[in-house]
Enzyme design. Structure first.
Site, PDB file in Angstrom:
ATOM      1  N   PHE A  73      12.774  14.024   9.558  1.00  0.00           N
ATOM      2  CA  PHE A  73      11.754  13.033   9.935  1.00  0.00           C
ATOM      3  C   PHE A  73      12.153  12.241  11.170  1.00  0.00           C
ATOM      4  O   PHE A  73      11.353  11.988  12.038  1.00  0.00           O
ATOM      5  CB  PHE A  73      11.528  12.054   8.766  1.00  0.00           C
ATOM      6  CG  PHE A  73      10.410  12.482   7.891  1.00  0.00           C
ATOM      7  CD1 PHE A  73      10.526  13.618   7.119  1.00  0.00           C
ATOM      8  CD2 PHE A  73       9.231  11.766   7.851  1.00  0.00           C
ATOM      9  CE1 PHE A  73       9.487  14.034   6.301  1.00  0.00           C
ATOM     10  CE2 PHE A  73       8.186  12.172   7.048  1.00  0.00           C
ATOM     11  CZ  PHE A  73       8.324  13.304   6.270  1.00  0.00           C
ATOM     12  N   ALA A 115      -6.773   8.929  20.186  1.00  0.00           N
ATOM     13  CA  ALA A 115      -7.354   8.230  19.031  1.00  0.00           C
ATOM     14  C   ALA A 115      -8.362   7.182  19.495  1.00  0.00           C
ATOM     15  O   ALA A 115      -9.397   6.971  18.841  1.00  0.00           O
ATOM     16  CB  ALA A 115      -6.237   7.596  18.202  1.00  0.00           C
ATOM     17  N   SER A 175       0.844  -1.198   0.000  1.00  0.00           N
ATOM     18  CA  SER A 175       0.000   0.000   0.000  1.00  0.00           C
ATOM     19  C   SER A 175       0.874   1.241   0.000  1.00  0.00           C
ATOM     20  O   SER A 175       2.027   1.205   0.449  1.00  0.00           O
ATOM     21  CB  SER A 175      -0.933  -0.019   1.208  1.00  0.00           C
ATOM     22  OG  SER A 175      -0.200  -0.193   2.399  1.00  0.00           O
ATOM     23  N   ASP A 221      -0.822  15.227  15.668  1.00  0.00           N
ATOM     24  CA  ASP A 221       0.264  15.837  16.447  1.00  0.00           C
ATOM     25  C   ASP A 221      -0.183  17.165  17.027  1.00  0.00           C
ATOM     26  O   ASP A 221      -1.082  17.819  16.480  1.00  0.00           O
ATOM     27  CB  ASP A 221       1.475  16.077  15.535  1.00  0.00           C
ATOM     28  CG  ASP A 221       2.252  14.790  15.298  1.00  0.00           C
ATOM     29  OD1 ASP A 221       2.378  14.003  16.262  1.00  0.00           O
ATOM     30  OD2 ASP A 221       2.708  14.587  14.169  1.00  0.00           O
ATOM     31  N   GLU A 227       1.170   5.509   0.689  1.00  0.00           N
ATOM     32  CA  GLU A 227       0.595   6.675   1.373  1.00  0.00           C
ATOM     33  C   GLU A 227       1.019   7.972   0.678  1.00  0.00           C
ATOM     34  O   GLU A 227       2.183   8.136   0.326  1.00  0.00           O
ATOM     35  CB  GLU A 227       1.074   6.687   2.828  1.00  0.00           C
ATOM     36  CG  GLU A 227       0.558   7.879   3.614  1.00  0.00           C
ATOM     37  CD  GLU A 227       0.924   7.806   5.081  1.00  0.00           C
ATOM     38  OE1 GLU A 227       0.690   6.765   5.721  1.00  0.00           O
ATOM     39  OE2 GLU A 227       1.459   8.802   5.590  1.00  0.00           O
ATOM     40  N   HIS A 286       3.309  -1.049   4.064  1.00  0.00           N
ATOM     41  CA  HIS A 286       2.768   0.278   3.757  1.00  0.00           C
ATOM     42  C   HIS A 286       3.950   1.211   3.463  1.00  0.00           C
ATOM     43  O   HIS A 286       4.852   1.351   4.299  1.00  0.00           O
ATOM     44  CB  HIS A 286       1.980   0.773   4.981  1.00  0.00           C
ATOM     45  CG  HIS A 286       1.213   2.028   4.742  1.00  0.00           C
ATOM     46  ND1 HIS A 286       0.144   2.101   3.861  1.00  0.00           N
ATOM     47  CD2 HIS A 286       1.336   3.276   5.271  1.00  0.00           C
ATOM     48  CE1 HIS A 286      -0.349   3.328   3.866  1.00  0.00           C
ATOM     49  NE2 HIS A 286       0.360   4.058   4.704  1.00  0.00           N
ATOM     50  N   THR A 339      -3.121  11.277   3.715  1.00  0.00           N
ATOM     51  CA  THR A 339      -2.985  11.843   5.067  1.00  0.00           C
ATOM     52  C   THR A 339      -3.947  13.012   5.275  1.00  0.00           C
ATOM     53  O   THR A 339      -4.497  13.576   4.317  1.00  0.00           O
ATOM     54  CB  THR A 339      -1.543  12.316   5.331  1.00  0.00           C
ATOM     55  OG1 THR A 339      -1.257  13.375   4.414  1.00  0.00           O
ATOM     56  CG2 THR A 339      -0.546  11.200   5.171  1.00  0.00           C
ATOM     57  N   TYR A 340      -4.120  13.346   6.552  1.00  0.00           N
ATOM     58  CA  TYR A 340      -5.022  14.438   6.941  1.00  0.00           C
ATOM     59  C   TYR A 340      -4.167  15.530   7.570  1.00  0.00           C
ATOM     60  O   TYR A 340      -3.425  15.273   8.533  1.00  0.00           O
ATOM     61  CB  TYR A 340      -6.029  13.893   7.956  1.00  0.00           C
ATOM     62  CG  TYR A 340      -7.247  14.750   8.146  1.00  0.00           C
ATOM     63  CD1 TYR A 340      -8.156  14.930   7.115  1.00  0.00           C
ATOM     64  CD2 TYR A 340      -7.497  15.374   9.370  1.00  0.00           C
ATOM     65  CE1 TYR A 340      -9.288  15.714   7.289  1.00  0.00           C
ATOM     66  CE2 TYR A 340      -8.631  16.152   9.558  1.00  0.00           C
ATOM     67  CZ  TYR A 340      -9.520  16.314   8.509  1.00  0.00           C
ATOM     68  OH  TYR A 340     -10.643  17.087   8.687  1.00  0.00           O
TER      69      TYR A 340
HETATM   70  P1  FAD Z   1      -2.846   8.017  20.249  1.00  0.00           P
HETATM   71  O1  FAD Z   1      -3.040   6.589  19.953  1.00  0.00           O
HETATM   72  O2  FAD Z   1      -3.976   8.775  20.868  1.00  0.00           O
HETATM   73  O3  FAD Z   1      -1.554   8.154  21.189  1.00  0.00           O
HETATM   74  C1  FAD Z   1      -0.942   9.426  21.420  1.00  0.00           C
HETATM   75  C2  FAD Z   1      -0.128   9.385  22.707  1.00  0.00           C
HETATM   76  O4  FAD Z   1      -1.015   9.313  23.815  1.00  0.00           O
HETATM   77  C3  FAD Z   1       0.795   8.173  22.834  1.00  0.00           C
HETATM   78  O5  FAD Z   1       1.968   8.584  23.499  1.00  0.00           O
HETATM   79  C4  FAD Z   1      -0.002   7.198  23.696  1.00  0.00           C
HETATM   80  O6  FAD Z   1       0.840   6.305  24.432  1.00  0.00           O
HETATM   81  C5  FAD Z   1      -0.736   8.181  24.617  1.00  0.00           C
HETATM   82  N1  FAD Z   1      -2.027   7.677  25.106  1.00  0.00           N
HETATM   83  C6  FAD Z   1      -2.991   7.040  24.398  1.00  0.00           C
HETATM   84  N2  FAD Z   1      -4.047   6.775  25.184  1.00  0.00           N
HETATM   85  C7  FAD Z   1      -3.772   7.265  26.409  1.00  0.00           C
HETATM   86  C8  FAD Z   1      -4.467   7.335  27.637  1.00  0.00           C
HETATM   87  N3  FAD Z   1      -5.681   6.821  27.780  1.00  0.00           N
HETATM   88  N4  FAD Z   1      -3.864   7.943  28.721  1.00  0.00           N
HETATM   89  C9  FAD Z   1      -2.614   8.477  28.592  1.00  0.00           C
HETATM   90  N5  FAD Z   1      -1.916   8.449  27.447  1.00  0.00           N
HETATM   91  C10 FAD Z   1      -2.476   7.863  26.377  1.00  0.00           C
HETATM   92  N6  FAD Z   1      -0.659  12.704  11.724  1.00  0.00           N
HETATM   93  C11 FAD Z   1      -1.457  13.575  11.064  1.00  0.00           C
HETATM   94  O7  FAD Z   1      -1.616  14.720  11.527  1.00  0.00           O
HETATM   95  N7  FAD Z   1      -2.101  13.228   9.900  1.00  0.00           N
HETATM   96  C12 FAD Z   1      -1.977  11.996   9.358  1.00  0.00           C
HETATM   97  O8  FAD Z   1      -2.568  11.717   8.321  1.00  0.00           O
HETATM   98  C13 FAD Z   1      -1.150  11.037  10.024  1.00  0.00           C
HETATM   99  N8  FAD Z   1      -1.004   9.781   9.536  1.00  0.00           N
HETATM  100  C14 FAD Z   1      -0.266   8.859  10.237  1.00  0.00           C
HETATM  101  C15 FAD Z   1      -0.170   7.550   9.751  1.00  0.00           C
HETATM  102  C16 FAD Z   1       0.574   6.591  10.436  1.00  0.00           C
HETATM  103  C17 FAD Z   1       0.642   5.184   9.916  1.00  0.00           C
HETATM  104  C18 FAD Z   1       1.281   6.954  11.634  1.00  0.00           C
HETATM  105  C19 FAD Z   1       2.125   5.940  12.373  1.00  0.00           C
HETATM  106  C20 FAD Z   1       1.199   8.255  12.118  1.00  0.00           C
HETATM  107  C21 FAD Z   1       0.421   9.218  11.436  1.00  0.00           C
HETATM  108  N9  FAD Z   1       0.289  10.536  11.912  1.00  0.00           N
HETATM  109  C22 FAD Z   1      -0.495  11.440  11.233  1.00  0.00           C
HETATM  110  C23 FAD Z   1       1.017  10.971  13.115  1.00  0.00           C
HETATM  111  C24 FAD Z   1       0.166  10.816  14.396  1.00  0.00           C
HETATM  112  O9  FAD Z   1      -0.960  11.667  14.330  1.00  0.00           O
HETATM  113  C25 FAD Z   1       1.049  11.206  15.582  1.00  0.00           C
HETATM  114  O10 FAD Z   1       2.049  10.239  15.775  1.00  0.00           O
HETATM  115  C26 FAD Z   1       0.328  11.535  16.879  1.00  0.00           C
HETATM  116  O11 FAD Z   1       1.261  12.183  17.750  1.00  0.00           O
HETATM  117  C27 FAD Z   1      -0.265  10.347  17.628  1.00  0.00           C
HETATM  118  O12 FAD Z   1      -1.377   9.869  17.003  1.00  0.00           O
HETATM  119  P2  FAD Z   1      -2.030   8.455  17.471  1.00  0.00           P
HETATM  120  O13 FAD Z   1      -3.241   8.272  16.671  1.00  0.00           O
HETATM  121  O14 FAD Z   1      -0.991   7.404  17.485  1.00  0.00           O
HETATM  122  O15 FAD Z   1      -2.413   8.848  18.987  1.00  0.00           O
END
Ligand code: FAD
Length: 290
Positions: free
Chosen positions: A219, A127, A15, A109, A17, A269, A48-49
């Site tokens: 990066f 998330a 896939s 982020d 991206e 990916h 991506t968003y």
């Molecule tokens: P989460 O899963 O919410 O985790 C974020 C942090 O919070 C982690 O440190 C986790 O350990 C912690 N955490 C989670 N749950 C809890 C809880 N209940 N209590 C305390 N701490 C907690 N970014 C973009 O802006 N746009 C994109 O399109 C994009 N695409 C991506 C695609 C991939 C494959 C990857 C790997 C990353 C992508 N990112 C993107 C980056 C991502 O948004 C960042 O890495 C962001 O900082 C974390 O997102 P997450 O969904 O992993 O967050």
């Protein structure tokens, strides 16, 4: 097509991206690039968003057009950044109306200049909360999420990060895609720890072919990925020769992918950064080997 049905170690899918270009001309070029990639039969592509602004609309526009105009399955990324739950519900409805089956559900982020993530008022902090919301609202998406073999940059420990990932998967994820890594040992170790922690969904390795010296420095600083010493030294040696950097990046990623495939990954990916020739070379080499 739901992506979870394409993730199969006995027939792994590739896939790609992309990020949404800023201009109409950029969008047209990207669609052309996809036509060139179609013969490689990608399992899906994802878009991506952005952190905000007009490119966010382009994510929806692009995934819709990719699926309709190329027939390739397309997945939208969606983040919690700056959105209330009503706005997210509306975006998800638009994806449903566009007949899109898959979403990569992310927190996003912190905006530039901010160290910590602050949820929008009426929005989500993690998330996992958005995943749960999508399940509770009865949307029928296949959902992917992000995971971090070397640990997320904000996390206090890899064990905490894994516990949070388990909660996110249990909230309703169908598969996860890893942050980029240059040393497969991180991926294999992570998969083993994840399985031990009871995370049983497919874990798709994310690979970024290096095509630019400065970009890889930026990066890796941002996401915390380790550049193995040998690769770092090789890169230093050729950093002023752009073609040699691409050759090294393609060679390294190809070797990584061959080992991943030989050890039964469900798919790979590629973070293409909208530069498809490098990915095309790697996937062509991988296809030639089977
Ligand atoms: P989460 O899963 O919410 O985790 C974020 C942090 O919070 C982690 O440190 C986790 O350990 C912690 N955490 C989670 N749950 C809890 C809880 N209940 N209590 C305390 N701490 C907690 N970014 C973009 O802006 N746009 C994109 O399109 C994009 N695409 C991506 C695609 C991939 C494959 C990857 C790997 C990353 C992508 N990112 C993107 C980056 C991502 O948004 C960042 O890495 C962001 O900082 C974390 O997102 P997450 O969904 O992993 O967050």
């Amino acid at each position: 097509m739901k992506i979870r049905n394409r993730l199969n170690p006995s027939n792994p899918c590739f896939s790609f991206e992309f990020f949404p270009p800023k201009t109409d001309e950029g969008v047209a070029n990207l669609l052309k690039t996809l036509e060139d990639l179609a013969p490689l039969e990608p399992g899906f592509v994802s878009v991506t968003y952005g952190a905000g602004g007009s490119t966010r609309d382009r994510t929806l526009e692009l995934v819709t057009r990719i699926k309709a105009e190329t027939g390739i399955e397309a997945m939208a990324h969606l983040t919690c950044v700056g959105h209330t739950r009503e706005e997210l519900r509306e975006l998800l409805q638009r994806l449903t109306e566009a007949k899109l089956d898959n979403v990569l559900v992310l927190r996003g982020d912190p905006p530039l200049g901010q160290k910590t993530f602050t949820p929008a008022e009426g929005g989500f902090a993690y998330a996992s909360e958005l995943v749960q919301f999508i399940r509770e609202e009865d949307f029928n998406f296949c959902m992917g999420g992000a995971c971090y073999p070397e640990g997320h940059v904000e996390t206090a420990s890899r064990d905490d990060d894994l516990r949070h990932l388990k909660a996110k998967v249990d909230a309703g994820l169908d598969f996860v895609v890893t942050q980029l890594f240059f040393d497969n040992a991180f991926y294999f170790d992570f998969v083993e720890r994840a399985r031990r922690a009871g995370i049983n969904v497919p874990i798709v390795p994310g690979i970024m072919p290096i095509t630019n010296y400065d970009q890889v420095q930026r990066f890796t600083r941002m996401c915390g990925a380790t550049v193995p010493m040998r690769l770092g030294l090789q890169l230093e040696r050729v950093k002023d020769q752009p073609d040699a950097v691409v050759q090294l990046g393609v060679a390294h990623a190809t070797v990584q992918c061959m080992e991943l495939l030989s050890r039964g990954v469900p798919g790979i990916h590629f973070y293409t950064l909208n530069k498809s020739p490098a990915t095309r070379m790697i996937v062509s080499a991988l296809r030639a080997r089977t």
